[in-house]
Design a protein around this motif. Structure first.
Motif, mmCIF file in Angstrom:
data_model
loop_
_atom_site.group_PDB
_atom_site.id
_atom_site.type_symbol
_atom_site.label_atom_id
_atom_site.label_comp_id
_atom_site.label_asym_id
_atom_site.label_seq_id
_atom_site.Cartn_x
_atom_site.Cartn_y
_atom_site.Cartn_z
ATOM 1 N N THR A 118 7.586 15.025 0.561
ATOM 2 C CA THR A 118 7.840 16.163 -0.315
ATOM 3 C C THR A 118 7.185 17.416 0.242
ATOM 4 O O THR A 118 6.339 17.351 1.136
ATOM 5 C CB THR A 118 7.289 15.909 -1.737
ATOM 6 O OG1 THR A 118 5.882 15.716 -1.660
ATOM 7 C CG2 THR A 118 7.949 14.700 -2.378
ATOM 8 N N ASP A 119 7.589 18.553 -0.288
ATOM 9 C CA ASP A 119 6.992 19.830 0.071
ATOM 10 C C ASP A 119 7.027 20.711 -1.175
ATOM 11 O O ASP A 119 7.779 20.436 -2.111
ATOM 12 C CB ASP A 119 7.764 20.488 1.216
ATOM 13 C CG ASP A 119 6.983 21.608 1.885
ATOM 14 O OD1 ASP A 119 5.800 21.804 1.548
ATOM 15 O OD2 ASP A 119 7.554 22.291 2.746
ATOM 16 N N THR A 164 12.040 17.124 -2.478
ATOM 17 C CA THR A 164 11.994 15.928 -1.650
ATOM 18 C C THR A 164 12.719 16.220 -0.340
ATOM 19 O O THR A 164 13.858 16.687 -0.344
ATOM 20 C CB THR A 164 12.673 14.747 -2.372
ATOM 21 O OG1 THR A 164 11.981 14.510 -3.594
ATOM 22 C CG2 THR A 164 12.642 13.495 -1.513
ATOM 23 N N LEU A 165 12.033 15.952 0.778
ATOM 24 C CA LEU A 165 12.622 16.185 2.096
ATOM 25 C C LEU A 165 13.297 14.938 2.658
ATOM 26 O O LEU A 165 14.270 15.043 3.390
ATOM 27 C CB LEU A 165 11.534 16.647 3.075
ATOM 28 C CG LEU A 165 10.772 17.907 2.697
ATOM 29 C CD1 LEU A 165 9.685 18.178 3.717
ATOM 30 C CD2 LEU A 165 11.709 19.078 2.570
ATOM 31 N N LEU A 203 11.095 15.259 10.209
ATOM 32 C CA LEU A 203 11.191 16.220 9.114
ATOM 33 C C LEU A 203 10.408 17.498 9.405
ATOM 34 O O LEU A 203 10.844 18.595 9.046
ATOM 35 C CB LEU A 203 10.722 15.589 7.805
ATOM 36 C CG LEU A 203 11.636 14.490 7.254
ATOM 37 C CD1 LEU A 203 10.978 13.796 6.076
ATOM 38 C CD2 LEU A 203 12.991 15.051 6.868
ATOM 39 N N LYS A 204 9.253 17.374 10.052
ATOM 40 C CA LYS A 204 8.489 18.574 10.438
ATOM 41 C C LYS A 204 9.280 19.428 11.416
ATOM 42 O O LYS A 204 9.312 20.650 11.298
ATOM 43 C CB LYS A 204 7.150 18.187 11.052
ATOM 44 C CG LYS A 204 6.122 17.793 10.026
ATOM 45 C CD LYS A 204 4.791 17.484 10.683
ATOM 46 C CE LYS A 204 3.757 17.101 9.658
ATOM 47 N NZ LYS A 204 2.448 16.826 10.264
ATOM 48 N N HIS A 228 12.261 21.060 9.318
ATOM 49 C CA HIS A 228 11.910 22.029 8.280
ATOM 50 C C HIS A 228 10.932 23.100 8.717
ATOM 51 O O HIS A 228 10.856 24.152 8.079
ATOM 52 C CB HIS A 228 11.373 21.301 7.043
ATOM 53 C CG HIS A 228 12.436 20.510 6.349
ATOM 54 N ND1 HIS A 228 13.334 21.072 5.491
ATOM 55 C CD2 HIS A 228 12.757 19.195 6.420
ATOM 56 C CE1 HIS A 228 14.166 20.152 5.050
ATOM 57 N NE2 HIS A 228 13.830 18.998 5.596
ATOM 58 N N TYR A 229 10.164 22.855 9.761
ATOM 59 C CA TYR A 229 9.164 23.839 10.178
ATOM 60 C C TYR A 229 9.371 24.357 11.592
ATOM 61 O O TYR A 229 8.842 25.398 11.935
ATOM 62 C CB TYR A 229 7.745 23.242 10.064
ATOM 63 C CG TYR A 229 7.369 22.914 8.645
ATOM 64 C CD1 TYR A 229 7.115 23.919 7.739
ATOM 65 C CD2 TYR A 229 7.278 21.608 8.230
ATOM 66 C CE1 TYR A 229 6.784 23.631 6.422
ATOM 67 C CE2 TYR A 229 6.957 21.295 6.920
ATOM 68 C CZ TYR A 229 6.708 22.314 6.030
ATOM 69 O OH TYR A 229 6.388 22.011 4.745
ATOM 70 N N SER A 249 3.016 23.339 9.319
ATOM 71 C CA SER A 249 3.216 22.906 7.945
ATOM 72 C C SER A 249 1.872 22.938 7.222
ATOM 73 O O SER A 249 0.839 23.154 7.823
ATOM 74 C CB SER A 249 3.792 21.499 7.923
ATOM 75 O OG SER A 249 2.837 20.576 8.403
#
Length: 77
Positions: free
Chosen positions: A26-27, A47-48, A63-64, A67-68, A73
């Motif tokens: 999550t983020d 939720t990612l 995921l990092k 998303h980043y 992060s």
């Protein structure tokens, strides 16, 4: 009256792994509308993705990157 809802299991996001997920990624995002005069920030948890117990590190890395990118992060793990 009792309601019955179908549950959909979360599946690991590591390539073709179809194992049931044991971990949720999550983020927290800022949902305050741009140009809002209200100075209070509105945060929302999103939720990612999910992973099974065998692919936690791989899905975390994936995921990092998604998303980043090159940004850092909140969690530098």
């Amino acid at each position: 009256m009792i309601n019955i809802d179908r549950l959909y299991p979360n599946i690991c996001k590591h390539f073709s792994c179809l194992d049931r997920a044991m971990y949720e990624f999550t983020d927290v995002v800022d949902t305050t509308p741009e140009g809002s005069l209200d100075s209070s920030e509105v945060k929302k948890t999103i939720t990612l993705g999910y992973s099974c117990e065998h692919h936690v590190e791989e899905v975390n890395k994936m995921l990092k990157e998604i998303h980043y990118g090159n940004k850092k992060s909140n969690s530098n793990k």
